[in-house]
Design a protein around this motif. Structure first.
Motif, PDB file in Angstrom:
ATOM      1  N   GLU A  54      72.610  74.393  59.111  1.00 38.49           N
ATOM      2  CA  GLU A  54      73.748  75.313  59.140  1.00 38.49           C
ATOM      3  C   GLU A  54      74.275  75.582  57.734  1.00 38.49           C
ATOM      4  OE1 GLU A  54      76.508  77.974  60.356  1.00 38.49           O
ATOM      5  OE2 GLU A  54      74.786  77.166  61.450  1.00 38.49           O
ATOM      6  N   LEU A  55      74.274  74.566  56.905  1.00 38.93           N
ATOM      7  CA  LEU A  55      74.731  74.733  55.520  1.00 38.93           C
ATOM      8  C   LEU A  55      73.735  75.576  54.722  1.00 38.93           C
ATOM      9  CD1 LEU A  55      77.169  73.934  53.889  1.00 38.93           C
ATOM     10  CD2 LEU A  55      75.973  71.879  53.136  1.00 38.93           C
ATOM     11  N   ILE A  56      72.441  75.366  54.968  1.00 34.59           N
ATOM     12  CA  ILE A  56      71.414  76.175  54.305  1.00 34.59           C
ATOM     13  C   ILE A  56      71.562  77.637  54.711  1.00 34.59           C
ATOM     14  CG2 ILE A  56      68.927  76.605  54.108  1.00 34.59           C
ATOM     15  CD1 ILE A  56      68.493  73.619  54.559  1.00 34.59           C
ATOM     16  N   ARG A  57      71.795  77.864  55.990  1.00 32.42           N
ATOM     17  CA  ARG A  57      72.003  79.233  56.483  1.00 32.42           C
ATOM     18  C   ARG A  57      73.223  79.868  55.817  1.00 32.42           C
ATOM     19  NH1 ARG A  57      75.203  81.993  59.085  1.00 32.42           N
ATOM     20  NH2 ARG A  57      76.548  80.192  59.407  1.00 32.42           N
ATOM     21  N   CYS A  58      74.309  79.110  55.730  1.00 29.29           N
ATOM     22  CA  CYS A  58      75.535  79.625  55.114  1.00 29.29           C
ATOM     23  C   CYS A  58      75.300  80.011  53.659  1.00 29.29           C
ATOM     24  CB  CYS A  58      76.632  78.575  55.229  1.00 29.29           C
ATOM     25  SG  CYS A  58      78.182  79.039  54.421  1.00 29.29           S
ATOM     26  N   TRP A  59      74.531  79.217  52.944  1.00 24.18           N
ATOM     27  CA  TRP A  59      74.306  79.461  51.520  1.00 24.18           C
ATOM     28  C   TRP A  59      73.314  80.582  51.257  1.00 24.18           C
ATOM     29  CZ3 TRP A  59      75.390  78.078  46.479  1.00 24.18           C
ATOM     30  CH2 TRP A  59      76.469  77.209  46.297  1.00 24.18           C
ATOM     31  N   TYR A  60      72.237  80.653  52.028  1.00 25.00           N
ATOM     32  CA  TYR A  60      71.128  81.517  51.618  1.00 25.00           C
ATOM     33  C   TYR A  60      70.690  82.580  52.630  1.00 25.00           C
ATOM     34  CZ  TYR A  60      70.663  77.938  48.008  1.00 25.00           C
ATOM     35  OH  TYR A  60      70.907  77.081  46.974  1.00 25.00           O
ATOM     36  N   VAL A 116      65.008  79.638  48.879  1.00 23.75           N
ATOM     37  CA  VAL A 116      64.508  78.591  49.772  1.00 23.75           C
ATOM     38  C   VAL A 116      63.582  77.640  49.031  1.00 23.75           C
ATOM     39  CG1 VAL A 116      63.045  78.135  51.777  1.00 23.75           C
ATOM     40  CG2 VAL A 116      64.764  79.948  51.882  1.00 23.75           C
ATOM     41  N   LEU A 117      62.622  78.191  48.303  1.00 23.61           N
ATOM     42  CA  LEU A 117      61.637  77.357  47.616  1.00 23.61           C
ATOM     43  C   LEU A 117      62.281  76.479  46.548  1.00 23.61           C
ATOM     44  CD1 LEU A 117      58.708  79.928  47.345  1.00 23.61           C
ATOM     45  CD2 LEU A 117      58.920  78.007  48.935  1.00 23.61           C
ATOM     46  N   LEU A 118      63.235  77.052  45.793  1.00 31.57           N
ATOM     47  CA  LEU A 118      63.888  76.254  44.752  1.00 31.57           C
ATOM     48  C   LEU A 118      64.840  75.224  45.340  1.00 31.57           C
ATOM     49  CD1 LEU A 118      64.534  78.770  41.842  1.00 31.57           C
ATOM     50  CD2 LEU A 118      63.014  76.811  41.872  1.00 31.57           C
ATOM     51  N   TYR A 119      65.508  75.585  46.429  1.00 33.71           N
ATOM     52  CA  TYR A 119      66.389  74.603  47.076  1.00 33.71           C
ATOM     53  C   TYR A 119      65.570  73.401  47.569  1.00 33.71           C
ATOM     54  CZ  TYR A 119      68.903  72.235  50.778  1.00 33.71           C
ATOM     55  OH  TYR A 119      69.449  71.270  51.573  1.00 33.71           O
ATOM     56  N   LEU A 120      64.432  73.663  48.190  1.00 36.22           N
ATOM     57  CA  LEU A 120      63.610  72.569  48.703  1.00 36.22           C
ATOM     58  C   LEU A 120      63.032  71.722  47.575  1.00 36.22           C
ATOM     59  CD1 LEU A 120      61.728  74.380  51.614  1.00 36.22           C
ATOM     60  CD2 LEU A 120      63.649  72.766  51.778  1.00 36.22           C
ATOM     61  N   GLU A 121      62.810  72.352  46.437  1.00 39.91           N
ATOM     62  CA  GLU A 121      62.289  71.609  45.285  1.00 39.91           C
ATOM     63  C   GLU A 121      63.377  70.791  44.601  1.00 39.91           C
ATOM     64  OE1 GLU A 121      60.241  72.525  40.927  1.00 39.91           O
ATOM     65  OE2 GLU A 121      60.100  74.007  42.525  1.00 39.91           O
ATOM     66  N   GLU A 122      64.554  71.413  44.379  1.00 43.50           N
ATOM     67  CA  GLU A 122      65.634  70.751  43.640  1.00 43.50           C
ATOM     68  C   GLU A 122      66.537  69.908  44.534  1.00 43.50           C
ATOM     69  OE1 GLU A 122      65.736  70.773  40.452  1.00 43.50           O
ATOM     70  OE2 GLU A 122      64.130  72.259  40.184  1.00 43.50           O
ATOM     71  N   GLN A 132      69.308  70.636  46.073  1.00 45.56           N
ATOM     72  CA  GLN A 132      70.750  70.828  45.946  1.00 45.56           C
ATOM     73  C   GLN A 132      71.079  72.317  45.999  1.00 45.56           C
ATOM     74  OE1 GLN A 132      72.265  69.487  42.182  1.00 45.56           O
ATOM     75  NE2 GLN A 132      70.668  70.491  40.995  1.00 45.56           N
ATOM     76  N   PHE A 133      72.288  72.629  46.481  1.00 42.79           N
ATOM     77  CA  PHE A 133      72.702  74.016  46.602  1.00 42.79           C
ATOM     78  C   PHE A 133      73.107  74.556  45.238  1.00 42.79           C
ATOM     79  CE2 PHE A 133      73.464  72.329  50.887  1.00 42.79           C
ATOM     80  CZ  PHE A 133      72.709  73.245  51.607  1.00 42.79           C
ATOM     81  N   HIS A 134      72.575  75.725  44.925  1.00 42.65           N
ATOM     82  CA  HIS A 134      72.801  76.317  43.619  1.00 42.65           C
ATOM     83  C   HIS A 134      72.478  77.815  43.734  1.00 42.65           C
ATOM     84  CE1 HIS A 134      73.205  76.097  39.237  1.00 42.65           C
ATOM     85  NE2 HIS A 134      72.203  76.944  39.169  1.00 42.65           N
ATOM     86  N   PRO A 135      73.137  78.692  42.966  1.00 44.05           N
ATOM     87  CA  PRO A 135      72.834  80.127  43.021  1.00 44.05           C
ATOM     88  C   PRO A 135      71.546  80.474  42.267  1.00 44.05           C
ATOM     89  CG  PRO A 135      74.579  79.753  41.420  1.00 44.05           C
ATOM     90  CD  PRO A 135      74.325  78.426  42.105  1.00 44.05           C
ATOM     91  N   TYR A 136      70.411  80.015  42.775  1.00 41.84           N
ATOM     92  CA  TYR A 136      69.130  80.191  42.094  1.00 41.84           C
ATOM     93  C   TYR A 136      68.793  81.673  41.903  1.00 41.84           C
ATOM     94  CZ  TYR A 136      68.574  75.275  43.409  1.00 41.84           C
ATOM     95  OH  TYR A 136      68.765  73.922  43.578  1.00 41.84           O
ATOM     96  N   TRP A 137      68.869  82.446  42.995  1.00 44.34           N
ATOM     97  CA  TRP A 137      68.515  83.867  42.905  1.00 44.34           C
ATOM     98  C   TRP A 137      69.481  84.615  41.997  1.00 44.34           C
ATOM     99  CZ3 TRP A 137      71.560  88.060  44.551  1.00 44.34           C
ATOM    100  CH2 TRP A 137      70.940  89.309  44.413  1.00 44.34           C
ATOM    101  N   PHE A 138      70.769  84.380  42.170  1.00 41.91           N
ATOM    102  CA  PHE A 138      71.769  85.121  41.404  1.00 41.91           C
ATOM    103  C   PHE A 138      71.558  84.949  39.905  1.00 41.91           C
ATOM    104  CE2 PHE A 138      75.801  85.856  39.321  1.00 41.91           C
ATOM    105  CZ  PHE A 138      76.267  86.993  39.953  1.00 41.91           C
TER     106      PHE A 138
END
Length: 516
Positions: free
Chosen positions: A243-249, A265-271, A273-279
């Motif tokens: 649910e948190l992943i859905r909310c973030w991305y 998705v790919l960077l979140y699974l690698e790192e 942690q939640f972070h504005p990777y795309w932005f």
């Protein structure tokens, strides 16, 4: 047709070496080819457009070994192969028409070398492109496939210099005009980009071109659906909060089901942690300046209604914020409806990543801040946690004090209530707080509502002429009884009236009262 068609190097090959991470979009390849010939697709950057173009390329080149276990393996005629011209404008940056012409000629030369063809038009990109298509068709006794990735990037690279952007647009217009007269030599044409510019002959010349950007049947052609995410990444998601992943991305939509950006998705699974990777892969400086120039009321970003013309194609001379926000991926379609036979689109942020990161940038720009916003965010959140209202006031005074004085010389921003509200809204959203702008009640609209833990803060803004606050903003909150909407729903309700001095251009009245 010759059997030994050159294939080159492919990002699709690299992805397929890790099949676990490949979401099968090949049904769309078969569907596109069986239903049409000329297509255009617009999606935000880093959304999987290039990978899909490369998937098309490998299918037309007949590389069946790359599609083992995928839908296309058993739903494609692998006995037929086609020469492919793959033009990619995403790998560099061009700052003028001359540089663009050289870049096009360089890519055409690479194709000549790859297919062992010599074009006599070495310095004319238009003539060389035409000659290359004709010679490929003749050499392989076959129709030719043309794939253009990020067709609009040369324009976007220089969008802030409109004269240069127009010159670049004209080069592209001349380049794409080659395609229409060569219809009989072409098997398939697919072009991608972020934006759709109305005066490029790509759209005015190719009458049969189908724009599938807002086609429901192709809405999930790029990006991951919830089902695809949970099936393909099942092992990696075992201990994750879905649910948190859905909310973030999650949340991007083109009239179909909500989508995830694959890059996030790919960077979140690698790192992990939640972070504005795309932005963080792009800097929306032109967009931010445009919002400022148009005096855009930022709280409207929560619920913006647009027409077909506002989210469709646009011209360099008339770039509107709504259009750029949607096409760049900062807003997405939440609902489609009609009024008086007019189709309307309700737009909003796709997810938490975009809402928080975009507003943090907007807050920095709108207040002229050069890096202090993050410190002010920390101080404001600490004050909010402890209900220290005087400290909240001081943080906000510092925020507005940073607004460059030059910004007020040629306009009436200091009299513009919406400007102060926009700054405050961007600051709060960039802090990650749950903010409801123009909160509707049966008595009217609250300027801004902040929900924090089990508390509710209701804000009202006023611009006053004098140097001292008069308490009118707080009085209005009490008079209207806006707080009744949240009675019984929250443990604590606070009314906060903020008054701005048009003379001092800062907060001159900060009044608050606890209701329960």
């Amino acid at each position: 047709m010759e059997k030994n068609l050159p294939i080159g190097i492919s990002s699709f090959v690299e992805i397929r070496s890790e099949p676990y991470y490949y979401v099968d979009k090949t049904p769309f390849v078969e569907k596109l080819v069986s239903e049409g010939k000329y297509y255009f697709l617009s999606r935000p950057r880093r959304f999987g457009k290039s990978l899909f173009v490369d998937t098309l390329k490998q299918a037309f080149l007949g590389r069946k070994e790359l599609f083992q276990g995928l839908y296309l393996e058993k739903n494609w005629d692998w006995s037929v192969r086609y020469p492919v011209i793959h033009i990619d404008f995403g790998g560099g940056e061009v700052k003028g028409a001359e540089g663009l012409e050289k870049w096009i000629l360089q890519q055409l030369e690479e194709h000549q070398n790859l297919y062992e063809i010599t074009c006599k038009w070495k310095d004319d990109y238009h003539a060389c492109f035409r000659e290359l298509i004709l010679k490929l068709s003749q050499k392989y006794a076959s129709k030719v496939v043309v794939l253009v990735d990020e067709y609009d990037k040369p324009i976007l690279d220089c969008i802030e210099d409109r004269e240069t952007a127009k010159a670049v647009r004209d080069v592209l217009k001349n380049f794409y005009s080659v395609l229409k007269p060569l219809d009989t030599q072409l098997k398939f044409v697919f072009l991608t980009g972020v934006s759709k510019f109305s005066k490029v002959s790509l759209f005015s010349g190719l009458n049969q071109l189908r724009d599938i950007t807002l086609s429901r049947e192709y809405s999930t052609i790029c990006g991951y659906t919830q089902r695809e995410l949970e099936e393909v990444f099942r092992e990696e998601l075992k201990d994750k909060n879905l649910e948190l992943i859905r909310c973030w991305y999650n949340g991007y939509s083109w009239l179909g089901e909500p989508l995830y950006n694959p890059f996030d998705v790919l960077l979140y699974l690698e790192e992990k942690q939640f972070h504005p990777y795309w932005f963080e892969t792009g800097t929306p400086s032109f967009l931010v300046k445009l919002l400022m120039e148009k005096r855009f009321y930022l709280p409207e970003l929560e619920n913006l209604v647009a027409t077909d013309s506002l989210i469709g194609s646009f011209d360099i001379d008339r770039v509107r914020p709504e259009n750029l926000l949607f096409q760049a991926g900062y807003l997405t379609i939440k609902r489609i409806f009609s009024l008086a036979d007019k189709i309307l689109y309700e737009l909003s942020y796709p997810n938490k990543e975009v809402k928080v990161a975009l507003n943090e940038v907007l807050a920095e720009y709108f207040t002229g801040d050069t890096g202090e916003v993050s410190l002010k965010t920390r101080d404001f959140l600490l004050a909010l946690e402890r209900n220290q209202f005087e400290k909240m006031k001081k943080v906000l005074e510092g925020l507005y004090a940073g607004i460059p004085h030059d910004w007020f010389r040629k306009n009436e921003l200091f009299r513009y209530e919406g400007y102060y509200a926009s700054c405050f809204y961007a600051f709060l959203c960039g802090s990650g707080l749950e903010v409801i702008p123009e909160d509707i009640t049966n008595k009217g609209q609250i300027d801004l509502t902040v929900l924090y833990r089990e508390r509710v803060y209701l804000f009202e803004f006023k611009v006053v002429e004098g140097e001292e606050g008069e308490g009118k903003a707080l009085a209005q909150l009490k008079e209207k009884g806006y707080h009744k909407k949240y009675e019984g729903k929250s443990k604590e309700i606070y009314l906060i009236g903020i008054e701005f001095s048009s003379r001092e251009r800062n907060i001159k009245g900060f009044f608050w009262e606890k209701i329960n």
